[in-house]
Motif scaffolding. Structure first.
Motif, PDB file in Angstrom:
ATOM      1  N   LYS A   1       0.843  -1.199   0.000  1.00  0.00           N
ATOM      2  CA  LYS A   1       0.000   0.000   0.000  1.00  0.00           C
ATOM      3  C   LYS A   1       0.882   1.254   0.000  1.00  0.00           C
ATOM      4  O   LYS A   1       2.053   1.185   0.376  1.00  0.00           O
ATOM      5  CB  LYS A   1      -0.895   0.003   1.255  1.00  0.00           C
ATOM      6  CG  LYS A   1      -2.019  -1.015   1.171  1.00  0.00           C
ATOM      7  CD  LYS A   1      -2.882  -0.941   2.404  1.00  0.00           C
ATOM      8  CE  LYS A   1      -4.030  -1.922   2.304  1.00  0.00           C
ATOM      9  NZ  LYS A   1      -4.819  -1.994   3.536  1.00  0.00           N
TER      10      LYS A   1
ATOM     11  N   GLU B   1      -6.997  -3.619  -3.113  1.00  0.00           N
ATOM     12  CA  GLU B   1      -8.257  -4.215  -2.658  1.00  0.00           C
ATOM     13  C   GLU B   1      -8.738  -5.251  -3.684  1.00  0.00           C
ATOM     14  O   GLU B   1      -9.162  -6.353  -3.341  1.00  0.00           O
ATOM     15  CB  GLU B   1      -9.291  -3.082  -2.481  1.00  0.00           C
ATOM     16  CG  GLU B   1     -10.669  -3.510  -2.017  1.00  0.00           C
ATOM     17  CD  GLU B   1     -10.693  -3.931  -0.558  1.00  0.00           C
ATOM     18  OE1 GLU B   1      -9.642  -3.834   0.089  1.00  0.00           O
ATOM     19  OE2 GLU B   1     -11.754  -4.384  -0.108  1.00  0.00           O
ATOM     20  N   LYS B   2      -8.604  -4.874  -4.974  1.00  0.00           N
ATOM     21  CA  LYS B   2      -9.034  -5.768  -6.059  1.00  0.00           C
ATOM     22  C   LYS B   2      -8.162  -7.043  -6.048  1.00  0.00           C
ATOM     23  O   LYS B   2      -8.677  -8.162  -6.117  1.00  0.00           O
ATOM     24  CB  LYS B   2      -8.884  -5.044  -7.406  1.00  0.00           C
ATOM     25  CG  LYS B   2      -9.756  -5.609  -8.491  1.00  0.00           C
ATOM     26  CD  LYS B   2      -9.756  -4.671  -9.709  1.00  0.00           C
ATOM     27  CE  LYS B   2      -9.701  -5.522 -10.960  1.00  0.00           C
ATOM     28  NZ  LYS B   2      -8.699  -5.129 -11.916  1.00  0.00           N
TER      29      LYS B   2
ATOM     30  N   LEU C   1      -4.727   2.000  -3.627  1.00  0.00           N
ATOM     31  CA  LEU C   1      -5.451   1.261  -2.578  1.00  0.00           C
ATOM     32  C   LEU C   1      -6.561   0.409  -3.201  1.00  0.00           C
ATOM     33  O   LEU C   1      -6.767  -0.744  -2.811  1.00  0.00           O
ATOM     34  CB  LEU C   1      -6.047   2.236  -1.550  1.00  0.00           C
ATOM     35  CG  LEU C   1      -5.049   2.877  -0.584  1.00  0.00           C
ATOM     36  CD1 LEU C   1      -5.707   3.986   0.225  1.00  0.00           C
ATOM     37  CD2 LEU C   1      -4.456   1.832   0.356  1.00  0.00           C
ATOM     38  N   GLU C   2      -7.256   0.994  -4.202  1.00  0.00           N
ATOM     39  CA  GLU C   2      -8.337   0.245  -4.869  1.00  0.00           C
ATOM     40  C   GLU C   2      -7.782  -0.972  -5.601  1.00  0.00           C
ATOM     41  O   GLU C   2      -8.362  -2.055  -5.562  1.00  0.00           O
ATOM     42  CB  GLU C   2      -9.052   1.164  -5.866  1.00  0.00           C
ATOM     43  CG  GLU C   2     -10.109   2.019  -5.190  1.00  0.00           C
ATOM     44  CD  GLU C   2     -10.954   2.786  -6.201  1.00  0.00           C
ATOM     45  OE1 GLU C   2     -12.121   3.032  -5.905  1.00  0.00           O
ATOM     46  OE2 GLU C   2     -10.434   3.159  -7.276  1.00  0.00           O
ATOM     47  N   ASN C   3      -6.630  -0.790  -6.260  1.00  0.00           N
ATOM     48  CA  ASN C   3      -6.023  -1.919  -6.982  1.00  0.00           C
ATOM     49  C   ASN C   3      -5.596  -3.024  -6.025  1.00  0.00           C
ATOM     50  O   ASN C   3      -5.722  -4.209  -6.334  1.00  0.00           O
ATOM     51  CB  ASN C   3      -4.807  -1.440  -7.794  1.00  0.00           C
ATOM     52  CG  ASN C   3      -5.254  -0.647  -9.005  1.00  0.00           C
ATOM     53  OD1 ASN C   3      -6.398  -0.791  -9.456  1.00  0.00           O
ATOM     54  ND2 ASN C   3      -4.398   0.211  -9.520  1.00  0.00           N
TER      55      ASN C   3
ATOM     56  N   ASP D   1      -9.201  -9.282  -3.252  1.00  0.00           N
ATOM     57  CA  ASP D   1     -10.423 -10.039  -3.553  1.00  0.00           C
ATOM     58  C   ASP D   1     -10.121 -11.205  -4.497  1.00  0.00           C
ATOM     59  O   ASP D   1     -10.628 -12.312  -4.315  1.00  0.00           O
ATOM     60  CB  ASP D   1     -11.487  -9.127  -4.197  1.00  0.00           C
ATOM     61  CG  ASP D   1     -12.063  -8.159  -3.169  1.00  0.00           C
ATOM     62  OD1 ASP D   1     -11.877  -8.403  -1.952  1.00  0.00           O
ATOM     63  OD2 ASP D   1     -12.671  -7.145  -3.581  1.00  0.00           O
TER      64      ASP D   1
ATOM     65  N   TRP E   1      -5.275   6.718  -3.730  1.00  0.00           N
ATOM     66  CA  TRP E   1      -6.576   6.055  -3.601  1.00  0.00           C
ATOM     67  C   TRP E   1      -6.701   4.948  -4.654  1.00  0.00           C
ATOM     68  O   TRP E   1      -7.159   3.843  -4.379  1.00  0.00           O
ATOM     69  CB  TRP E   1      -7.712   7.082  -3.738  1.00  0.00           C
ATOM     70  CG  TRP E   1      -9.064   6.454  -3.656  1.00  0.00           C
ATOM     71  CD1 TRP E   1      -9.945   6.262  -4.683  1.00  0.00           C
ATOM     72  CD2 TRP E   1      -9.697   5.897  -2.495  1.00  0.00           C
ATOM     73  NE1 TRP E   1     -11.078   5.630  -4.242  1.00  0.00           N
ATOM     74  CE2 TRP E   1     -10.949   5.387  -2.892  1.00  0.00           C
ATOM     75  CE3 TRP E   1      -9.304   5.775  -1.155  1.00  0.00           C
ATOM     76  CZ2 TRP E   1     -11.821   4.772  -2.005  1.00  0.00           C
ATOM     77  CZ3 TRP E   1     -10.176   5.157  -0.267  1.00  0.00           C
ATOM     78  CH2 TRP E   1     -11.419   4.668  -0.689  1.00  0.00           C
ATOM     79  N   GLU E   2      -6.224   5.253  -5.873  1.00  0.00           N
ATOM     80  CA  GLU E   2      -6.275   4.257  -6.959  1.00  0.00           C
ATOM     81  C   GLU E   2      -5.403   3.041  -6.620  1.00  0.00           C
ATOM     82  O   GLU E   2      -5.784   1.906  -6.873  1.00  0.00           O
ATOM     83  CB  GLU E   2      -5.830   4.881  -8.281  1.00  0.00           C
ATOM     84  CG  GLU E   2      -6.979   5.615  -8.966  1.00  0.00           C
ATOM     85  CD  GLU E   2      -6.507   6.495 -10.121  1.00  0.00           C
ATOM     86  OE1 GLU E   2      -5.463   6.172 -10.725  1.00  0.00           O
ATOM     87  OE2 GLU E   2      -7.187   7.497 -10.387  1.00  0.00           O
TER      88      GLU E   2
END
Ligand SMILES: Cc1cc2nc3c(=O)[nH]c(=O)nc-3n(C[C@H](O)[C@H](O)[C@H](O)COP(=O)(O)O)c2cc1C
Length: 274
Positions: free
Chosen positions: A192, A211-212, A207-209, A215, A204-205
């Motif tokens: 991160k 998170e993806k 962090l989103e990647n 998952d 933020w992007e």
């Protein structure tokens, strides 16, 4: 009350080599863990004592010393600040009863700088509370940091001794054991953006990647090796070496014992008023 021997209180040993030392507070610490919350299964106390301890949250405190110039007097001053935060205890390092507490962290976090600073070298306090039995263990001492150098060598950083050197094979194995024991999700967390940095759109992007990717990992996809390598560079194993242990049981009349590391081979302890 000074103790050399007691029915209720363990006594210190003076074995001939470090590996055989079991600090006298270890069995009390072990037995304070709630057996009902030890991982997915309930373990008996005998099972608990024959293996390493489960993860458990505790408060880790460090100190920072920052020099500054007083605006009004122009005097040079030092701001001394304590820093407390919750961390996960990850069992004893090196051997099951070593009494060396393992914690993992990220090189980019302020606690790493505080523990490696020459002004506050390795200084820590760690406080465990067990609400099921009203026991508290407060450890104070010096820590050592284990991490990868830019050339992928495992380093043992002993700030108190002012030494940064190649880790022994035993410590190196401990470093990789700690990294390997993390879930893929935890390993990804080391990729991160720098913890504590400003939350920008770009970060933020990222962090989103992450998170993806987390998952996808949960769904069975392997984590990209280059991401893991990046995360491993930020990963730090902290070895907390207690020099004093202040144990308190606040049930009824209570009990408080102060354990002090006398030297490399021995611990002393005495009862104090709770
Ligand atoms: C339940 C829980 C467990 C945590 N475990 C750890 C941990 O093992 N290591 C760690 O560095 N931070 C852990 N954190 C985050 C820390 O509390 C803290 O926010 C972070 O490490 C930044 O601390 P620093 O800025 O003082 O270095 C945990 C937080 C919570 C709530």
């Amino acid at each position: 009350m000074q103790h050399s021997q007691s029915e209720s209180v363990p006594h210190s040993h003076a074995p001939h080599n470090l590996e055989t030392i079991i600090p006298p507070w270890v069995s009390m610490f072990r037995s304070a863990f709630p057996t009902a919350t030890v991982g997915p299964e309930t373990l008996t106390s005998t099972q608990l004592s024959s293996q390493n301890l489960p993860s458990y949250p505790f408060t880790l405190s460090t100190v920072s010393l920052t020099d500054y110039t007083d605006d009004t007097t122009a005097e040079r001053k030092t701001l001394i600040r304590p820093h407390a935060r919750t961390c996960m205890f990850r069992g004893f390092a090196i051997s099951a009863n070593s009494g060396i507490l393992s914690v993992t962290t990220d090189k980019r976090m302020p606690k790493f700088a505080q523990l490696s600073s020459t002004k506050t070298p390795g200084i820590f306090e760690a406080c465990f509370y067990f609400p099921q039995n009203n026991k508290q263990f407060r450890f104070a001492g010096r820590s050592k940091l284990v991490y990868l150098s830019s050339s992928q060598q495992v380093i043992l950083h002993d700030a108190a001794e002012g030494k940064v050197e190649a880790a022994s094979s035993e410590v190196e194995a401990e470093f990789y054991k700690a990294w390997d024991s993390l879930s893929p999700m935890m390993r990804l967390s080391f990729c991160k953006p720098s913890p504590g940095s400003e939350l920008t759109m770009e970060r933020w992007e990222v962090l989103e990647n992450i998170e993806k990717a987390t998952d996808e990992t949960k769904a069975g996809a392997p984590v990209a090796p280059e991401l893991l390598e990046e995360g491993k560079q930020n990963f730090v194993l902290i070895l907390l070496g207690p020099e004093t242990v202040d144990y308190v049981d606040v049930e009824g009349i209570g009990q408080r014992i102060l354990f002090t590391r006398a030297n490399e081979y021995e611990w002393e302890f005495h009862e104090i008023c709770p």
